[in-house]
Scaffold this active site. Structure first.
Site, PDB file in Angstrom:
ATOM      1  N   HIS A 190      21.117 -13.315 -21.455  1.00 42.13           N
ATOM      2  CA  HIS A 190      20.717 -14.189 -20.518  1.00 42.13           C
ATOM      3  C   HIS A 190      21.493 -14.442 -19.442  1.00 42.13           C
ATOM      4  O   HIS A 190      21.612 -15.573 -18.621  1.00 42.13           O
ATOM      5  CB  HIS A 190      20.351 -15.446 -21.247  1.00 42.13           C
ATOM      6  CG  HIS A 190      19.504 -15.740 -22.401  1.00 42.13           C
ATOM      7  ND1 HIS A 190      18.175 -15.503 -22.538  1.00 42.13           N
ATOM      8  CD2 HIS A 190      20.010 -15.397 -23.520  1.00 42.13           C
ATOM      9  CE1 HIS A 190      17.668 -15.298 -24.007  1.00 42.13           C
ATOM     10  NE2 HIS A 190      18.872 -15.127 -24.580  1.00 42.13           N
TER      11      HIS A 190
ATOM     12  N   SER B 176      29.717  -6.642   8.365  1.00 38.43           N
ATOM     13  CA  SER B 176      28.623  -7.250   8.910  1.00 38.43           C
ATOM     14  C   SER B 176      28.926  -7.172  10.455  1.00 38.43           C
ATOM     15  O   SER B 176      30.107  -7.299  10.764  1.00 38.43           O
ATOM     16  CB  SER B 176      28.732  -8.642   8.296  1.00 38.43           C
ATOM     17  OG  SER B 176      28.004  -9.406   9.425  1.00 38.43           O
TER      18      SER B 176
ATOM     19  N   LYS C  21      33.108 -10.180   6.043  1.00 48.08           N
ATOM     20  CA  LYS C  21      32.238  -9.652   5.128  1.00 48.08           C
ATOM     21  C   LYS C  21      32.626  -8.038   4.683  1.00 48.08           C
ATOM     22  O   LYS C  21      32.978  -7.110   5.623  1.00 48.08           O
ATOM     23  CB  LYS C  21      30.712  -9.444   5.509  1.00 48.08           C
ATOM     24  CG  LYS C  21      30.247 -11.108   5.650  1.00 48.08           C
ATOM     25  CD  LYS C  21      29.946 -11.599   4.416  1.00 48.08           C
ATOM     26  CE  LYS C  21      28.985 -11.058   3.448  1.00 48.08           C
ATOM     27  NZ  LYS C  21      27.349 -11.438   3.566  1.00 48.08           N
TER      28      LYS C  21
ATOM     29  N   GLU D  60      23.155  -1.902  -3.408  1.00 51.08           N
ATOM     30  CA  GLU D  60      21.963  -2.578  -3.205  1.00 51.08           C
ATOM     31  C   GLU D  60      20.791  -1.462  -2.958  1.00 51.08           C
ATOM     32  O   GLU D  60      19.639  -1.756  -3.382  1.00 51.08           O
ATOM     33  CB  GLU D  60      22.136  -3.547  -1.925  1.00 51.08           C
ATOM     34  CG  GLU D  60      22.864  -4.665  -2.222  1.00 51.08           C
ATOM     35  CD  GLU D  60      23.041  -5.469  -0.935  1.00 51.08           C
ATOM     36  OE1 GLU D  60      22.614  -6.654  -0.918  1.00 51.08           O
ATOM     37  OE2 GLU D  60      23.648  -5.025   0.038  1.00 51.08           O
TER      38      GLU D  60
END
Ligand code: ARG
Length: 461
Positions: A158, A279, A285, A292
């Site tokens: 979980h 970024s 970043k 992804e």
């Protein structure tokens, strides 16, 4: 005017050019050229064996097909949607080169059995290539497990801290999943490797062809037994794209985990610069875009599977033109999974665990609670009572903001007299981990055994 079409004989009017644009497949099935030519060469050799061609004609055809393959590879081949598909392009080029001899190649076959033969040959190669990439991924995982032998991770259920696991145990979990992916592919391969050619349009042929010869030449294990079935069969392809979907989903779950683990919040992993991007506005970043996109692109593969399943819904026997729509989904699924696998292996080879960060927080979250409960069971406390007692101790820890090992003696003595002197053998994450012993568990000796097993297993490929 339809005379330049291979089927032009019964037509007197020209094809509407919108129809040509709508029905063409050359824009994507040109990827099959090599397999189309291999299958045609095998077919031509067989035609000579059974006396439908003389050897001299077969020799000319085989050589000319080789020339055509060379022209395609060198980019000297011209495509046009008027010639519909790869089969027609190759046959037209052959006729242009050989005249009447070229006009004999299509004897005893149809584009219906030809296309499914080409697709099977292409799929078989793609499957073998994906299998190699899965093996490479497994090796990357085992290498990382080896490099991370000393690392203990919190294991989650979980997404809440549950019990400690060795990093090697965690990585070997993906080796297992990947092995099932490989096993599924080798099972699918058996169903791919049945020769369709010779089914002709749908019913077979009245010409004395020898399908076994073609099967042997092309490395098929057997010959499809029913011409109606095989010219309409795309099961093998759907099954393959299902296998690819599961691979993509395994990768997506892993990618999600590593995206989380590379956040400032977790900070378990140091991703390599080569696999991250920045970024355009935020100078600090470093984004895990590859992970992804591995996660994101799994949607394409599942979409490809859906597309194929719906494609065959309600199709009557035998060949229907709908089936032409199978190829783009197949190619897309293969391309996507192939690249995802390559990048996943690359990432695994170059990512590092942040040992200090992981270790600093390892005592958070009561990772030792379950093993402590099992210790009480070994001391003769019934499991349910032990569960409740440890639950209460955890509650006490929450109030005192401490770990189980930091509780005062009295808390343990309240469960059973004499316990306080023993608990320190089992409390704390290192002790908890060392206590595991069941087969398949994260027990250090078990994990070592599994590592040795996989090293040896993967040697054999
Ligand atoms: N391009 C077709 C396909 O991909 C090849 C078979 C065409 N057969 C036919 N009778 N039109 O399925």
């Amino acid at each position: 005017m339809s005379q330049h079409k291979t089927w032009g004989g019964r037509f007197s009017g020209e094809t509407d050019n919108r129809v040509e644009a709508f029905t063409e497949s050359i824009s994507f099935d040109r990827r099959l050229y090599r397999h189309d030519i291999l299958a045609s060469q095998a077919h031509a050799r067989m035609l000579a064996e059974v006396g439908l061609l003389v050897q001299e004609e077969t020799d000319q055809i085989v050589a000319a097909l080789g020339d055509i393959a060379g022209r395609i590879e060198r980019g000297e081949f011209e495509y046009s949607i008027q010639l519909e598909d790869i089969h027609t392009h190759v046959e037209r080029a052959l006729i242009d080169q050989l005249g009447d001899v070229g006009r004999k190649l299509h004897t005893g076959r149809s584009r219906n059995d030809q296309i499914v033969t080409d697709v099977k040959l292409w799929t078989r190669d793609a499957l073998d290539d994906i299998t190699g990439k899965l093996l490479d991924l497994q090796n990357a995982l085992v290498d990382m497990a080896d490099r991370s032998r000393d690392v203990i991770l919190p294991g989650y259920t979980h997404l809440q801290r549950a019990q400690p696991v060795l990093a090697a145990h965690y990585l070997l979990a993906y080796v297992e999943k990947t092995q099932r992916d490989r096993d599924r592919l080798s099972d699918t391969r058996r169903r791919i490797n049945v020769l369709p050619l010779g089914a002709a349009a749908l019913a077979g042929t009245s010409l004395p062809i020898n399908r076994d010869s073609v099967a042997r030449q092309l490395g098929f294990d057997s010959v499809a037994a029913n011409s109606l079935d095989v010219s309409s069969d795309r099961d093998f392809l759907i099954e393959f794209v299902f296998d690819l979907s599961l691979i993509a989903l395994h990768l997506a779950g892993w990618a999600e985990e590593w995206i989380l683990w590379s956040t400032t919040e977790f900070n378990f992993l140091e991703l390599p610069d080569a696999f991250c991007t920045g970024s355009s506005i935020m100078p600090h970043k470093k984004n895990p875009d590859v992970l992804e996109l591995i996660r994101g692109k799994s949607a394409r593969v599942v979409g490809d599977l859906q597309r194929l399943l719906v494609l065959i819904k309600g199709l009557p026997l035998a060949y229907n033109r709908d089936l032409q729509e199978d190829k783009e989904a197949l190619f897309d699924a293969v391309d996507t999974v192939s690249l995802s696998l390559e990048l996943a292996a690359g990432l695994i080879r170059t990512t590092k665990f942040r040992r200090d960060v992981i270790a600093a927080r390892l005592e958070d979250g009561y990772l030792d609670a379950t093993t402590f409960m099992e210790f009480l069971v070994k001391e003769g406390v019934p499991l349910r009572s032990a569960h409740e007692a440890v639950g209460k101790l955890v509650k006490e820890c929450e109030e005192r903001q401490c770990r189980l090992a930091d509780l005062p003696k009295e808390s343990f003595e309240a469960i059973r007299a004499g316990l306080a002197a023993k608990v320190h053998q089992v409390l704390g994450v290192k002790n908890a981990l060392a206590a595991f012993q069941s087969y398949g568990s994260t027990a250090p000796a078990e994990v070592e055994r599994q590592m040795a097993f996989w090293r040896e297993r993967l040697e054999r490929r």
